[in-house]
Design an enzyme around this catalytic site. Structure first.
Site, PDB file in Angstrom:
ATOM      1  N   ARG A 216       0.810  -1.202  -0.166  1.00  0.00           N
ATOM      2  CA  ARG A 216      -0.202   0.028  -0.160  1.00  0.00           C
ATOM      3  C   ARG A 216       0.824   1.369  -0.021  1.00  0.00           C
ATOM      4  NH1 ARG A 216      -5.339  -1.397   3.385  1.00  0.00           N
ATOM      5  NH2 ARG A 216      -5.361  -3.707   2.287  1.00  0.00           N
ATOM      6  N   GLU A 218       0.499   4.232   1.159  1.00  0.00           N
ATOM      7  CA  GLU A 218      -0.093   5.009   1.948  1.00  0.00           C
ATOM      8  C   GLU A 218       1.112   5.977   2.238  1.00  0.00           C
ATOM      9  OE1 GLU A 218      -1.152   2.144   4.514  1.00  0.00           O
ATOM     10  OE2 GLU A 218      -3.306   2.326   4.034  1.00  0.00           O
ATOM     11  N   ARG A 224       1.751   2.692  13.122  1.00  0.00           N
ATOM     12  CA  ARG A 224       0.836   1.766  12.951  1.00  0.00           C
ATOM     13  C   ARG A 224       0.518   1.412  11.454  1.00  0.00           C
ATOM     14  NH1 ARG A 224      -4.779   3.728  15.226  1.00  0.00           N
ATOM     15  NH2 ARG A 224      -3.712   3.679  17.088  1.00  0.00           N
ATOM     16  N   HIS A 225       1.421   1.958  10.472  1.00  0.00           N
ATOM     17  CA  HIS A 225       1.187   1.601   9.069  1.00  0.00           C
ATOM     18  C   HIS A 225       2.522   1.054   8.498  1.00  0.00           C
ATOM     19  CE1 HIS A 225      -2.327   4.236   9.282  1.00  0.00           C
ATOM     20  NE2 HIS A 225      -2.854   3.490   8.618  1.00  0.00           N
ATOM     21  N   GLU A 360      -7.479  -1.066  15.184  1.00  0.00           N
ATOM     22  CA  GLU A 360      -8.127  -1.795  14.280  1.00  0.00           C
ATOM     23  C   GLU A 360      -7.343  -2.879  13.873  1.00  0.00           C
ATOM     24  OE1 GLU A 360      -9.526  -0.383  10.176  1.00  0.00           O
ATOM     25  OE2 GLU A 360      -8.717  -2.081   9.734  1.00  0.00           O
ATOM     26  N   SER A 363     -10.447  -6.265   9.377  1.00  0.00           N
ATOM     27  CA  SER A 363     -11.959  -6.103   8.950  1.00  0.00           C
ATOM     28  C   SER A 363     -12.335  -7.052   7.960  1.00  0.00           C
ATOM     29  CB  SER A 363     -11.799  -4.542   8.203  1.00  0.00           C
ATOM     30  OG  SER A 363     -10.939  -4.464   7.057  1.00  0.00           O
ATOM     31  N   ARG A 411      -0.191  -5.713  13.006  1.00  0.00           N
ATOM     32  CA  ARG A 411      -0.843  -4.962  13.804  1.00  0.00           C
ATOM     33  C   ARG A 411      -1.465  -5.930  15.223  1.00  0.00           C
ATOM     34  NH1 ARG A 411      -4.579  -0.836  11.779  1.00  0.00           N
ATOM     35  NH2 ARG A 411      -3.146   0.273  10.242  1.00  0.00           N
TER      36      ARG A 411
END
Ligand code: AMO
Length: 437
Positions: A216, A218, A224-225, A360, A363, A411
């Site tokens: 990703r 991002e 946390r990423h 989180e 999901s 995570r």
């Protein structure tokens, strides 16, 4: 165990080795030269042991040992002697020392030094960082966790699959994609196995899982990423609704948490005691979560996703209820990706997130299996159905109701082991600034 350079690990040596010859091998962690006697602390993957060399008995070996730079790799053959004063109750009196690799000096970072080492220095020298037992403990527990997830899923009829990581269209929406030059075309690195695990539901395999890579792009560089992370992804067919998927997720988490609890030695090294958890996990609807958060002073409007602050508050509220894990369900449809099944009212979705102590960690959802509705949702989300033709085709010739989840391994580990940076949970992290090592 017989290897060329070793017959025993430090931990395997006990009474029956006393007064016998053994071969041990590893890294020279420390050398204490007292002039007439030298103590070498040798580290292998099980722990450390002491090699004791008297100058008057073995002058040549003595000189060889004391001249070694720390972290050199050696193999020692010698007699094992009981010695109650040594930490593991024995020492090795060397007869032969083979130097397998001489370390450069100075070391870019220490292995046992108690002084704080800068985060970036640790990750610039990750292979040395990984020699430290508290760092190794994380990866031993990670191995246990993944093994337990695999076992659980196989026991429940899931088969392990591997889907492409070079793909033609976005799986989680249009942004955050890494572009790849693919001969005459542009391709992307997979953000998740989403489209492929769904396509597999049209094959009759019914239950699949993948220990998957997520890529990703991002831009935010947070604790946390990661730009490259791993996940346990599952997809299952013939479900009634998303609750069937949630049950698989909570039972999987229950099993892997308990598997982690058996890693006593590693947990001790990390100074962590893991509490007992119970299933089923608490379920909170998105609407109730908003109410709880706004009562605590947040100002979330319906339709907004939760940020890290809100996630943190929710975690604290749950902690007061002694809940480590909790589901947030029934998210507004517009907060979720195009493949998510809407509720009848088209306002809410059949989706859930799994939170753990304010973060989180997973999901999932029931998916749309009706082709017409799926195309509508693709368009509604601002995407072009033509970019998804090969995926959409799988919905034309018999697609059962299905759903699944993606569970972030790093995570989860971060929360399990109370680490405050996700980079601690992956061997060689990839973030905005780091592409090496
Ligand atoms: P989602 O995008 O929520 O869902 O990702 C699932 C889980 O993967 C982890 N995760 C990350 N971990 C570290 N760094 C990142 N950049 C990162 N991005 C995601 C999180 C997150 O909860 N296809 C859906 C899943 C599904 O519905 O099956 C998906 O990818 O723990």
């Amino acid at each position: 165990m017989i290897e060329k350079y070793r017959t025993h690990y430090s931990k395997d040596i006990g009474e029956k080795e006393y007064n016998n010859m053994v071969s041990v091998a590893g890294w020279v962690e420390d050398i204490r030269n007292l002039g007439s006697i030298a103590f070498v602390i040798l580290r292998d993957r099980m722990g450390t042991l002491q090699v004791t060399c008297l100058k008057k008995d073995k002058k040549e070996l003595f000189e060889k040992l004391v001249s070694l730079p720390r972290e050199s790799v050696i193999s020692v053959r010698g007699v094992c002697k009981r010695n109650k004063k040594v930490r593991n109750g024995y020492e090795i009196l060397p007869e032969k020392v083979e130097v397998l690799s001489v370390s450069d000096k100075p070391l870019p970072m220490g292995v046992v030094d108690k002084t704080g080492i800068e985060f970036e220095t640790r990750f610039d020298n990750r292979f040395i960082d990984l020699r430290r037992k508290e760092v190794q403990a994380v990866f031993k527990i990670r191995d246990k966790v993944i093994d337990a997830a695999r076992n659980f899923l196989r026991k429940n009829g899931f088969i392990e699959v591997h889907t492409p990581k070079i793909i033609a269209s976005a799986s989680e929406g249009g942004t955050d994609l890494f572009k790849v030059e693919y001969f005459e075309r542009i391709a992307f690195l997979a953000q998740s196995p989403q489209l492929y695990k769904q396509m597999l539901m049209a094959t009759g395999l019914d239950r699949v899982f993948e220990i998957a890579w997520y890529f990703r792009a991002e831009k935010h560089n947070t604790t946390r990423h990661l730009n490259e992370s791993t996940a346990v992804d599952i997809e299952m067919a013939f479900i009634k609704d998303e609750k069937d998927v949630m049950r698989v997720l909570e039972n999987m988490v229950f099993e892997i948490w308990n598997a982690a609890r058996t890693c006593e030695e590693e947990l001790n090294v990390l100074d962590i005691e893991l509490e007992k958890i119970r299933v089923p996990f608490r379920r909170i609807t998105y609407d109730d979560a908003i109410e709880m958060l706004n009562e605590q002073g947040h100002r979330i409007k319906w339709g907004e996703d939760f940020g890290s602050k809100e996630e943190g508050t929710l975690g604290r509220i749950m902690e007061e209820e002694k809940k480590v894990f909790y589901f947030v369900t029934n998210y507004p449809l517009e907060t979720k990706p195009f493949y998510t099944m809407p509720q009848e009212d088209m306002r809410y979705s059949r989706s859930f997130d799994l939170g753990c102590k304010g973060l989180e960690i997973a999901s999932g959802s029931q998916r749309i299996h009706d082709k017409k509705l799926l195309i509508e949702r693709v368009e509604k989300c601002g995407l072009n159905p033509r970019d998804f033709e090969s995926y959409l085709k799988a919905f034309r010739y018999g697609m059962p109701p299905h759903g699944g989840f993606g569970f972030g391994i790093e995570r989860f580990l971060m929360q399990l082991l109370r680490l405050n940076n996700i980079r601690e949970c992956i061997l060689f992290p990839r973030d905005r600034n780091r592409l090496t090592p």
